[in-house]
Design a protein around this motif. Structure first.
Motif, PDB file in Angstrom:
ATOM      1  N   LYS A 235     -20.714  -1.384 -53.234  1.00 35.00           N
ATOM      2  CA  LYS A 235     -19.278  -1.248 -53.446  1.00 35.00           C
ATOM      3  C   LYS A 235     -18.770   0.059 -52.860  1.00 35.00           C
ATOM      4  N   MET A 236     -17.449   0.110 -52.626  1.00 33.13           N
ATOM      5  CA  MET A 236     -16.779   1.317 -52.148  1.00 33.13           C
ATOM      6  C   MET A 236     -15.593   1.610 -53.062  1.00 33.13           C
ATOM      7  N   GLU A 237     -15.355   2.904 -53.282  1.00 38.28           N
ATOM      8  CA  GLU A 237     -14.226   3.345 -54.092  1.00 38.28           C
ATOM      9  C   GLU A 237     -13.361   4.299 -53.279  1.00 38.28           C
ATOM     10  N   TYR A 238     -12.079   4.374 -53.649  1.00 35.03           N
ATOM     11  CA  TYR A 238     -11.191   5.344 -53.020  1.00 35.03           C
ATOM     12  C   TYR A 238     -10.468   6.128 -54.105  1.00 35.03           C
ATOM     13  N   ALA A 239     -10.094   7.349 -53.766  1.00 35.12           N
ATOM     14  CA  ALA A 239      -9.365   8.196 -54.708  1.00 35.12           C
ATOM     15  C   ALA A 239      -8.290   8.962 -53.951  1.00 35.12           C
ATOM     16  N   LYS A 240      -7.113   9.048 -54.529  1.00 28.89           N
ATOM     17  CA  LYS A 240      -5.993   9.746 -53.895  1.00 28.89           C
ATOM     18  C   LYS A 240      -6.179  11.256 -54.023  1.00 28.89           C
ATOM     19  N   VAL A 241      -6.010  11.958 -52.907  1.00 27.21           N
ATOM     20  CA  VAL A 241      -6.159  13.415 -52.881  1.00 27.21           C
ATOM     21  C   VAL A 241      -4.864  14.064 -53.364  1.00 27.21           C
ATOM     22  N   ILE A 242      -4.995  14.977 -54.319  1.00 26.73           N
ATOM     23  CA  ILE A 242      -3.808  15.693 -54.801  1.00 26.73           C
ATOM     24  C   ILE A 242      -3.830  17.163 -54.389  1.00 26.73           C
ATOM     25  N   GLN A 243      -5.021  17.647 -53.982  1.00 28.19           N
ATOM     26  CA  GLN A 243      -5.106  19.031 -53.515  1.00 28.19           C
ATOM     27  C   GLN A 243      -6.350  19.211 -52.654  1.00 28.19           C
ATOM     28  N   SER A 244      -6.210  19.977 -51.569  1.00 22.64           N
ATOM     29  CA  SER A 244      -7.332  20.266 -50.673  1.00 22.64           C
ATOM     30  C   SER A 244      -7.517  21.770 -50.566  1.00 22.64           C
ATOM     31  N   THR A 245      -8.758  22.223 -50.683  1.00 23.63           N
ATOM     32  CA  THR A 245      -9.070  23.647 -50.517  1.00 23.63           C
ATOM     33  C   THR A 245     -10.306  23.790 -49.650  1.00 23.63           C
ATOM     34  N   ARG A 246     -10.411  24.920 -48.972  1.00 25.89           N
ATOM     35  CA  ARG A 246     -11.569  25.173 -48.123  1.00 25.89           C
ATOM     36  C   ARG A 246     -12.685  25.781 -48.961  1.00 25.89           C
ATOM     37  N   GLY A 247     -13.888  25.207 -48.813  1.00 26.17           N
ATOM     38  CA  GLY A 247     -15.041  25.687 -49.561  1.00 26.17           C
ATOM     39  C   GLY A 247     -15.969  26.506 -48.700  1.00 26.17           C
ATOM     40  N   ASN A 248     -17.235  26.574 -49.094  1.00 23.13           N
ATOM     41  CA  ASN A 248     -18.235  27.335 -48.353  1.00 23.13           C
ATOM     42  C   ASN A 248     -18.611  26.623 -47.062  1.00 23.13           C
ATOM     43  N   SER A 249     -19.198  27.370 -46.150  1.00 20.21           N
ATOM     44  CA  SER A 249     -19.635  26.799 -44.878  1.00 20.21           C
ATOM     45  C   SER A 249     -20.870  25.939 -45.093  1.00 20.21           C
ATOM     46  N   SER A 250     -20.971  24.869 -44.305  1.00 14.57           N
ATOM     47  CA  SER A 250     -22.121  23.981 -44.386  1.00 14.57           C
ATOM     48  C   SER A 250     -23.265  24.541 -43.564  1.00 14.57           C
TER      49      SER A 250
ATOM     50  N   VAL B 134     -12.886  20.899 -49.971  1.00 11.31           N
ATOM     51  CA  VAL B 134     -13.063  20.452 -51.353  1.00 11.31           C
ATOM     52  C   VAL B 134     -11.782  19.746 -51.774  1.00 11.31           C
ATOM     53  N   TYR B 135     -11.924  18.499 -52.243  1.00  6.59           N
ATOM     54  CA  TYR B 135     -10.751  17.692 -52.577  1.00  6.59           C
ATOM     55  C   TYR B 135     -10.663  17.465 -54.083  1.00  6.59           C
ATOM     56  N   GLN B 136      -9.477  17.710 -54.613  1.00  7.67           N
ATOM     57  CA  GLN B 136      -9.192  17.359 -56.002  1.00  7.67           C
ATOM     58  C   GLN B 136      -8.451  16.033 -55.977  1.00  7.67           C
ATOM     59  N   THR B 137      -8.977  15.049 -56.714  1.00  2.00           N
ATOM     60  CA  THR B 137      -8.440  13.695 -56.607  1.00  2.00           C
ATOM     61  C   THR B 137      -8.097  13.112 -57.974  1.00  2.00           C
ATOM     62  N   LEU B 138      -7.364  12.021 -57.918  1.00  2.00           N
ATOM     63  CA  LEU B 138      -7.133  11.203 -59.101  1.00  2.00           C
ATOM     64  C   LEU B 138      -8.375  10.349 -59.351  1.00  2.00           C
ATOM     65  N   PRO B 139      -8.487   9.708 -60.511  1.00  2.00           N
ATOM     66  CA  PRO B 139      -9.659   8.858 -60.771  1.00  2.00           C
ATOM     67  C   PRO B 139      -9.824   7.789 -59.688  1.00  2.00           C
ATOM     68  N   PRO B 140     -11.058   7.516 -59.271  1.00  2.00           N
ATOM     69  CA  PRO B 140     -11.289   6.541 -58.188  1.00  2.00           C
ATOM     70  C   PRO B 140     -11.039   5.105 -58.637  1.00  2.00           C
ATOM     71  N   LYS B 141     -10.750   4.263 -57.647  1.00  2.00           N
ATOM     72  CA  LYS B 141     -10.569   2.831 -57.878  1.00  2.00           C
ATOM     73  C   LYS B 141     -11.447   2.059 -56.897  1.00  2.00           C
ATOM     74  N   VAL B 142     -11.938   0.924 -57.342  1.00  2.00           N
ATOM     75  CA  VAL B 142     -12.787   0.094 -56.483  1.00  2.00           C
ATOM     76  C   VAL B 142     -11.922  -0.573 -55.419  1.00  2.00           C
ATOM     77  N   ILE B 143     -12.313  -0.393 -54.153  1.00  2.00           N
ATOM     78  CA  ILE B 143     -11.571  -1.009 -53.053  1.00  2.00           C
ATOM     79  C   ILE B 143     -12.329  -2.188 -52.453  1.00  2.00           C
ATOM     80  N   TRP B 144     -13.657  -2.196 -52.631  1.00  2.00           N
ATOM     81  CA  TRP B 144     -14.480  -3.313 -52.140  1.00  2.00           C
ATOM     82  C   TRP B 144     -15.729  -3.411 -52.991  1.00  2.00           C
TER      83      TRP B 144
END
Length: 248
Positions: free
Chosen positions: A89-104, A112-122
């Motif tokens: 299955k796949m889930e999606y979540a709406k982004v409400i805030q984006s911030t830059r985190g540490n380097s990979s 780093v994304y702050q999101t609403l609760p995820p919902k099943v899309i497939w």
């Protein structure tokens, strides 16, 4: 490239599939993995979806067959994040805030994304009963080779060796397969001779031309693609397949 266009809305999506790897072809239990990255572009809205299929690793702590993704708008701003596995299955979540985190580890700065609760899309459709005895095919996959009426004589469902194999007649299927392959080689040799003769006489040789498709330049990707040019459904309605070559 793969195209998906919705005529009502005009949304036109283009993407390329990831790498499919089949393991243990010779020895061991056969299994398949999907790995790589996909960029799905909506050429109407310029929205993009970046998806990553994480390859299986014995030493990784990641969930097997994991998929992650981010949907961005034309302005590059993230609107949704995707997560799940390609086989369940796949889930999606709406982004409400984006911030830059540490380097990979690759030197890129993570988001780093702050999101609403995820919902099943497939979600994977349940397999039919006794699927383990039918190569774990889905109901759709099991139906793809079912005989049908009023189909072209070149339809792969009419390939005799394939039908014999599906009916469990392995020896007959092997003999028929060899006959078909030799027939294909003979046609290829004939076309090669025709091409040489045309060259000797200074004539153009078009070679084989598909009945219902033509090659055109894809203006979105710059690649050649096969485009349906019409005729098949009309021939099916008339039940007239006289234009089809004898390939079986």
């Amino acid at each position: 490239a793969i195209h998906l266009e919705f005529h009502t809305s005009g949304n036109h999506y283009v993407w390329r599939k990831v790498t499919s790897t089949v393991h243990n072809i010779i020895v061991g239990k056969l299994w398949i993995d999907q790995s790589g990255e996909i960029e799905i572009i909506n050429h109407k809205t310029k929205d993009k979806c970046q998806m990553k299929f994480i390859p299986y690793s014995y030493f990784s702590r990641d969930t097997p067959r994991k998929v992650t993704g981010v949907v961005t708008g034309a302005d590059g701003k993230a609107h949704f994040v995707l997560s799940g596995t390609w086989d369940d299955k796949m889930e999606y979540a709406k982004v409400i805030q984006s911030t830059r985190g540490n380097s990979s580890s690759e030197g890129k700065q993570k988001m780093v994304y702050q999101t609403l609760p995820p919902k099943v899309i497939w979600k994977k459709y349940p397999l039919p009963e006794n699927a383990e005895k039918m190569y774990c095919f889905s109901e759709l996959a099991l139906m793809l080779n079912e005989p049908a009426e009023r189909i072209a004589p070149t339809d792969s469902r009419l390939r005799p060796d394939q039908r014999l194999m599906e009916n469990g007649k392995w020896d007959e299927a092997n003999v028929e397969k060899q006959r078909l392959e030799e027939k294909q080689r003979a046609v290829r040799r004939r076309r090669e001779v025709e091409a040489v003769q045309a060259l000797e006489y200074g004539k153009n040789y078009e070679g084989y031309q598909p009945l219902w498709f033509e090659r055109k330049l894809d203006t979105l990707t710059g690649e050649l693609m096969c485009v349906y040019k019409g005729g098949y459904w009309e021939a099916k309605e008339r039940r007239d397949w006289s234009m089809c070559p004898d390939i079986f």
